[in-house]
Design an enzyme around this catalytic site. Structure first.
Site, PDB file in Angstrom:
ATOM      1  CG  LEU A 128      -1.853  -1.156   1.422  1.00 65.59           C
ATOM      2  CD1 LEU A 128      -2.535  -1.079   2.785  1.00 65.59           C
ATOM      3  CD2 LEU A 128      -2.906  -1.183   0.310  1.00 65.59           C
ATOM      4  CG  ASP A 185     -21.456  18.032  -2.144  1.00 65.47           C
ATOM      5  OD1 ASP A 185     -21.644  19.202  -2.532  1.00 65.47           O
ATOM      6  OD2 ASP A 185     -20.362  17.613  -1.744  1.00 65.47           O
TER       7      ASP A 185
END
Length: 602
Positions: free
Chosen positions: A300, A569
């Site tokens: 990661l 939104d």
């Protein structure tokens, strides 16, 4: 409280078990035990890959301008205030190590130009369970800093060097510095680093003619020269014709050394390793383009500005920095991380597709080298998030609260006898003055006193029971917004992941948003999302559970409402025809008035 303590203690127990197991079990059996022991669900993706290796970028700045890494015109650097502070870096590192990460590599940019790099390494060294600290560097400052790096606890070094010709070095890196890098390599060998890894990006027409020279370095030096296939990133003008494949490089080297032999490696190794018999060092190939190793990926990345990237070549990111600075708890951060890891794809899109994708320039990455959303918290989430701006959910929601000051509005938590979907559990014990209808709802408003003024009800006399509620909402997006959401291509980021997290956070803020709601300790809150392709719509369902004296239907409704508003939104920039509809309670259990289940015929 007990649950929270257990959640904090268990990872430490598992980490201790892993360490004890590795000390006590003979080498041949060590791996078996390691695979049996638990691993954090937050760091395991849907394909069972365990991510125990974290790459953290300390800075976006670099003192070189390598052609494959940085566009010729340079890059716009993130303002310093938006980069992770040392405290934030260490907080995230502690969180990942606690969940099972045992190796951290510090990258950049060029990590060794960050002024506080040594104090950061010193603090990392204190993390229990962290076995390996590595650094990838261009070597320009290595000679000067190496004694301190060694003393502070750096275990492994990767040094970037793409040519052994000084003039060519200056051409590739757009800066002088070849002799500084070579001096750094020699110093690392002198100080006992074995092997010293040398990363070489091979580009046709630039340095593919130096393969033999690089391998020759391994004859008398403990070097691990790693040839990296040229990879596409923003601004490096990647061209397939410039990429020299692993097989082509291998064939070239075998012409010189036909007895080249493979070196056994670990399952998670990125490089295919080889050795010339009799040579002190070895060589390897990082075959990201021609023969990817995605199936065993355990890495990661956190960028210098705090974005989590689960795939080097993916353009999906999620800003851990923004959630840190908006006050997210460690548990909430773990859900965010788990969502991203859970939705990591099986493999990258392939070199030709990658070359067409929007991604960061390599300099801005911690450098190397499905539409159905599952329940958050009930099983490994299949979410991977892109970058999105800071979402201060509580303050954003409270901004809609201002109209409540109007003298023309008296807000009460009321119940509708004619519409069962509004049949919320009363917050006061049942009395004669508040008679009950046959459908379990009250005939009177329970949040008003005898004069009709708003009043919070007393639930002290009610029994503590397990109470659950489920609510839903529907967002009709239209074809354009729907397709962008489904493909995760919105400029703001992964709309579904953000909406899901907003719903959960909204549920926990219900008593702050709805004036007369009692604050409840939620035992569980989850948000599920389903895409309806025929209607170009999204169905959001929220479930809440608590052990308490009053119900959680308002928490479930708030979660559904906030999630739908957040989705609106995220999508409003691409469509003005979005419709939010059908927000309603679907079910509730555990209340003294009995169970409620919504049906179309109610």
């Amino acid at each position: 409280r007990i649950k929270n303590k257990v959640n904090k203690v268990l990872p430490r127990i598992f980490m201790a078990l892993r360490q004890v197991g590795e000390l006590m079990v003979p080498g041949s059996q060590r791996r078996v035990l390691k695979d049996v022991l638990p691993f954090s669900a937050f760091l395991m993706d849907s394909f069972g890959r365990r991510h125990n290796y974290l790459r953290m970028s300390l800075t976006e700045k670099c003192n070189l301008r390598c052609q494959y890494c940085m566009p010729q015109e340079g890059v716009t650097l993130t303002p310093r205030s938006q980069l992770l502070t040392a405290e934030e870096l260490l907080m995230l590192a502690r969180l990942f190590v606690r969940e099972g990460v045992n190796k951290i590599r510090l990258t950049g940019g060029e990590p060794l130009i960050r002024p506080d790099v040594l104090p950061i390494i010193a603090e990392l060294r204190k993390l229990e369970g962290l076995k390996t600290i590595a650094i990838t560097t261009n070597g320009m400052n290595l000679t000067r800093l190496l004694p301190s790096l060694k003393k502070t606890g750096v275990d492994l070094l990767n040094i970037s060097l793409d040519t052994l010709v000084p003039a060519k070095f200056e051409f590739i890196a757009r800066r002088k510095g070849f002799h500084k890098v070579m001096e750094g390599i020699e110093k690392a060998i002198e100080m006992g680093y074995n092997p010293v890894k040398v990363n070489c990006v091979v580009m046709r027409g630039l340095n593919e003619d130096e393969l033999i020279d690089f391998v020759s370095l391994t004859e008398r030096k403990p070097l691990d020269v790693r040839f990296i296939e040229y990879m596409p990133f923003d601004g490096n003008r990647w061209n397939f014709k410039m990429m020299v494949s692993y097989q082509e490089m291998l064939d070239c080297i075998k012409q010189k050394w036909p007895n080249l032999e493979p070196v056994p490696g670990e399952e998670m190794d990125t490089a295919k390793a080889f050795r010339v018999p009799g040579f002190q060092g070895q060589l390897g190939f990082i075959t990201s383009m021609s023969d990817n190793f995605c199936g065993s990926c355990n890495r990661l990345r956190i960028t210098a500005d705090g974005n989590l990237k689960v795939c080097l070549f993916g353009n999906s990111e999620v800003s851990l920095r923004d959630f840190l600075r908006s006050g997210a708890t460690e548990e909430e951060l773990l859900h965010i991380i788990g969502a991203a890891v859970g939705r990591k794809k099986k493999q990258h899109a392939g070199m030709f597709n990658i070359s067409q994708m929007k991604n960061r320039p390599m300099i801005l990455i911690a450098s190397t080298v499905h539409t159905h959303i599952l329940r958050w918290g009930s099983q490994p989430p299949q979410l991977q998030s892109k970058t999105f701006p800071p979402i201060l959910f509580q303050s954003a929601l409270l901004s809609t609260y201002k109209f409540r000051d109007s003298p023309h509005h008296q807000f009460a938590r009321h119940y509708c006898s004619k519409t069962p979907e509004c049949g919320f559990d009363s917050k006061t014990p049942h009395t004669d003055a508040q008679s009950s209808s046959l459908d379990g709802t009250s005939d009177q408003l329970t949040h008003t006193d005898a004069q009709g003024k708003a009043s919070m009800v007393n639930v002290g006399g009610k029994a503590v029971t397990c109470r659950t509620a489920m609510a839903c909402g529907k967002v009709i997006l239209g074809p354009k917004a729907f397709n962008l959401v489904r493909a995760n291509q919105l400029a703001k980021g992964d709309a579904l992941a953000v909406a899901q997290l907003a719903g959960i956070m909204g549920a926990k803020q219900t008593s702050s948003l709805i004036p007369l709601c009692h604050p409840l300790p939620l035992d569980h809150a989850s948000v599920t999302i389903e895409l309806l392709e025929e209607e170009h719509a999204v169905i959001i369902k929220a479930t809440c559970q608590t052990m308490g004296r009053t119900g959680v239907e308002m928490e479930a409704l708030t979660a559904a409402a906030v999630a739908t508003l957040t989705l609106y939104d995220m999508c409003k920039s691409v469509s003005h025809d979005i419709v939010i509809t059908d927000i309603k309670l679907l079910s509730k259990t555990g209340g003294q008035r009995g169970e409620f289940h919504w049906s179309p015929d109610s």
